[in-house]
Design an enzyme around this catalytic site. Structure first.
Site, short mmCIF file in Angstrom:
data_model
loop_
_atom_site.label_atom_id
_atom_site.label_comp_id
_atom_site.label_asym_id
_atom_site.label_seq_id
_atom_site.Cartn_x
_atom_site.Cartn_y
_atom_site.Cartn_z
N HIS A 29 -78.77 -45.40 -17.99
CA HIS A 29 -78.75 -46.17 -17.91
C HIS A 29 -78.96 -47.43 -18.40
O HIS A 29 -78.32 -48.76 -18.36
CB HIS A 29 -79.33 -46.99 -16.22
CG HIS A 29 -78.71 -47.42 -15.72
ND1 HIS A 29 -77.77 -48.94 -16.29
CD2 HIS A 29 -78.73 -47.84 -14.21
CE1 HIS A 29 -76.77 -49.36 -14.79
NE2 HIS A 29 -77.70 -48.80 -13.95
N TYR A 33 -81.64 -55.80 -2.89
CA TYR A 33 -81.47 -56.36 -3.97
C TYR A 33 -80.36 -55.29 -3.84
O TYR A 33 -79.85 -54.48 -2.94
CB TYR A 33 -82.13 -54.80 -5.19
CG TYR A 33 -81.77 -55.28 -6.50
CD1 TYR A 33 -82.18 -55.51 -7.32
CD2 TYR A 33 -80.37 -54.96 -7.04
CE1 TYR A 33 -81.77 -55.77 -8.53
CE2 TYR A 33 -80.16 -54.62 -8.47
CZ TYR A 33 -81.09 -54.95 -9.21
OH TYR A 33 -80.42 -54.77 -10.20
N SER A 80 -77.24 -54.86 -6.81
CA SER A 80 -76.38 -55.93 -7.98
C SER A 80 -75.33 -56.30 -7.99
O SER A 80 -74.29 -56.36 -7.65
CB SER A 80 -76.27 -54.07 -8.82
OG SER A 80 -76.10 -54.70 -10.31
N THR A 137 -76.42 -57.28 -15.71
CA THR A 137 -76.53 -57.57 -14.21
C THR A 137 -77.58 -58.96 -14.14
O THR A 137 -78.35 -59.42 -14.82
CB THR A 137 -77.00 -56.04 -13.37
OG1 THR A 137 -78.56 -56.26 -13.94
CG2 THR A 137 -75.60 -55.25 -13.87
#
Length: 654
Positions: A369, A483, A485, A496
């Site tokens: 990532h 959360y 994204s 992001t």
């Protein structure tokens, strides 16, 4: 075509004797084959160059600090009691302004975000790497492991070549496709200078997206280093890394001229690997990529010292990694576990991405990532799925090439010593202990989806997020940090931003549905759902436009730390720690190429919620550790969706 015409004219001038006719036929056939081969090198040829808009993309805006503070307090309100809220409110009022006017060539979040990922010392598996699984090929015979793997390798190379040739269609978000997604617009915008092209697209409600991450898709690997890792990209690599039963193989999939190796040859080489009877190594080094980053960095240095530098270079510079698994997938849960983590031995988690191919043709992408986000990977996955299902280069009746795969394919063998063997043994123990704690479950709600919600003028994403809030309140009786994204790829080097779905509106609505059942009228409940949808839409728009508060506060903290300044009390406030302890970490994914996606929770007492709102149904793929009951959570979410859709249909809650 010019070369083909030249060859044809040349042959027509030769005397029409028997031999010359044969010569003409041979040359013409050869020219046609070369032309077809050239065409097969690329997925398509975009009229607009791939990076045409990159130079003129707007910079990610730095929000006004007072607006960031206002948004921060709004997100904290549903999580805090009155006394806690007053304390946090006082700290935000005292927060000093620090403005970042540097790095005008990029976004203010880019460097801090890379540093955040690369300096994290936790293992990338479970903590960072997500997966997205492919839908099966609609033609069953093409799901044979060898055929599908060969076609995916070929399509991946075609994508890479199309990207590097600058003829991959630029990524554009079209608000009015009838005007902007047309041949006439493309032919016009290609002549607008790159420094102005974004504005030309903007004039017709089209928003080109940042594509700066795409170059990291291929030949890229995260290299472990003490303290902070680094990203390595070596575009000279022409080979594929293949893993099977913990063994590692390499062979070229691009030839010396930069062309795709014959698909029949690739099929032959993969067939050779699938038939190789070499057992799993006693000490498979792939499991080291699942270790703590500092531990792995030390063991990598040891690998180099024991004479494995060349092998590691081949791994790092490979175009990508193909993992061939011998397992047949039983169900969605099995797919999720296998594609998210597997057994740890048949993976190289540090590659920018790996295509995992099970015995039954179930396939997925698992990606590291730090280098990029889902936008680039999803585009790649969509293109690969489309190309392999519509333009496969090998077929069930295709014959493998008559080549010597035993000399073309190289199995990498690593030198070992006692320290490396002990490190691999411990890494496997740590891996097994970590994945044994992970539970994954899935849910499908079949009584409604995107179509129904849009008819009610509701945001499908808002309703899904409301169901998560309602489900958590039904299960645990509280509202927690959440959360979601959101990509900021509309800006140069955007990454992001966070949408904060837990709001005063969702808290009030969840409380009415769960704790005050039957006290409000259907009309009152419908109005609450509408309020949640409207506010969620506002949060989504703000995040996509770089106007959230999370990245701004993160960057200001990073700036203070790099300058050796004392952190403001806002950052030591327990409320700041709590809102960043995201118990509900969520990400949505809907694509014709994707079957399901998933990731592990980001905190030990959290849920990792992958979901998709489809035309007529809603699906969730959720993970948890022992601190939470994922099965019960999904039951609560399903009940919440039942309640929401019943109310939207005008039915009262019993």
């Amino acid at each position: 075509m010019a070369a083909l015409l030249h060859q044809t004219l040349f042959v027509s001038s030769v005397k029409r004797s028997g031999s010359s006719m044969c010569l003409r036929a041979a040359v013409l056939s050869s020219a046609i084959q070369r032309h077809r081969r050239l065409y097969s090198e690329y997925l398509h040829r975009s009229v607009v160059p791939t990076m045409h808009f990159q130079k003129s993309l707007p910079r990610l805006p730095v929000p006004k600090l007072e607006v960031t503070m206002m948004r921060y307090l709004a997100a904290q309100r549903p999580l805090l009691d009155d006394e806690q809220y007053r304390t946090t409110e006082k700290l935000t009022q005292d927060f000093l302004v620090v403005q970042n006017k540097e790095n005008k060539h990029t976004s203010y979040i880019s460097a801090p975000w890379f540093n955040m990922y690369l300096s994290a010392r936790e293992p990338v598996v479970l903590n960072f790497n997500p997966f997205m699984s492919f839908n099966l090929d609609p033609k069953p015979d093409y799901n044979d492991q060898l055929i599908r793997a060969t076609n995916m390798v070929c399509s991946a190379v075609r994508f890479m070549k199309t990207l590097r040739a600058g003829i991959l269609e630029p990524e554009i978000f079209h608000l009015n496709p009838a005007k902007s997604d047309t041949d006439s617009f493309k032919k016009l915008i290609r002549w607008v200078p790159s420094s102005l092209s974004w504005y030309g697209a903007f004039m017709v409600n089209a928003y080109p997206l940042d594509m700066s991450q795409y170059f990291r898709l291929f030949n890229s690997t995260r290299i472990p280093r003490q303290g902070q890792d680094e990203l390595n990209t070596n575009e000279k690599g022409r080979h594929l890394l293949v893993m099977r039963k913990g063994n590692m193989y390499v062979f070229d999939i691009v030839d010396g001229d930069g062309n795709l190796v014959s698909p029949a040859e690739i099929q032959s080489h993969l067939s050779y690997i699938l038939s190789d009877q070499t057992p799993m190594p006693e000490f498979p080094i792939g499991v080291l990529t699942s270790e703590n980053r500092d531990v792995w960095a030390g063991l990598r240095e040891k690998l180099i010292a024991t004479g494995n530098a060349e092998n590691l270079h081949l791994v790092d510079s490979a175009i990508f990694c193909l993992c061939l698994d011998d397992e047949v997938m039983k169900d969605h849960i099995h797919i999720s576990h296998n594609m998210l983590h597997g057994n740890g031995c048949n993976r190289w988690y540090d590659k920018s991405f790996s295509i995992i191919m099970a015995k039954d043709g179930q396939a997925a992408i698992n990606f590291e990532h730090s280098w990029g986000d889902g936008v680039a990977v999803l585009r790649f996955q969509n293109e690969i799925y489309k190309d392999t299902t519509q333009n496969p280069l090998v077929h069930p009746d295709s014959a493998t090439a008559k080549v010597d795969s035993s000399s073309a394919v190289r199995r990498l063998q690593f030198n070992m010593d006692a320290k490396l063997e002990d490190g691999i043994r411990k890494a496997k123990e740590n891996f097994d202990a970590a994945v044994s704690k992970l539970t994954i479950d899935a849910m499908e709600f079949k009584k409604g989806g995107k179509n129904q919600l849009k008819k009610k003028k509701l945001s499908p994403d808002a309703v899904a997020q409301l169901a998560f809030q309602m489900g958590f309140m039904r299960q645990y009786g509280q509202t927690v940090a959440t959360y979601e994204s959101c990509s900021t790829a509309a800006f140069k080097h955007g990454r992001t931003e966070t949408i904060r779905p837990a709001s005063t509106f969702t808290k009030r609505c969840a409380h009415a549905f769960v704790n005050e059942r039957g006290r409000q009228s259907v009309q009152e409940l419908q109005a609450m759902i509408q309020d949640c949808s409207k506010y969620h839409g506002q949060l989504t728009k703000e995040a996509a436009m770089g106007q959230g508060f999370d990245r701004h506060l993160f960057a200001l903290r990073h700036l203070a730390q790099t300058k050796g300044q004392t952190l403001h009390q806002l950052y030591t406030d327990p409320a700041y720690a709590a809102i960043n302890h995201n118990i509900l970490s969520t990400s949505t994914l809907s694509s014709p190429a994707v079957n399901l996606g998933g990731f592990a929770p980001v905190v030990p007492d959290g849920f990792g919620v992958g979901y998709g709102v489809h035309d007529d149904w809603i699906g969730c793929n959720v993970s948890s550790y022992p601190a939470r009951n994922v099965h019960e959570f999904l039951q609560c979410v399903h009940q919440s969706l039942e309640d929401i859709f019943s109310v939207l249909e005008g039915k009262s809650l019993s």
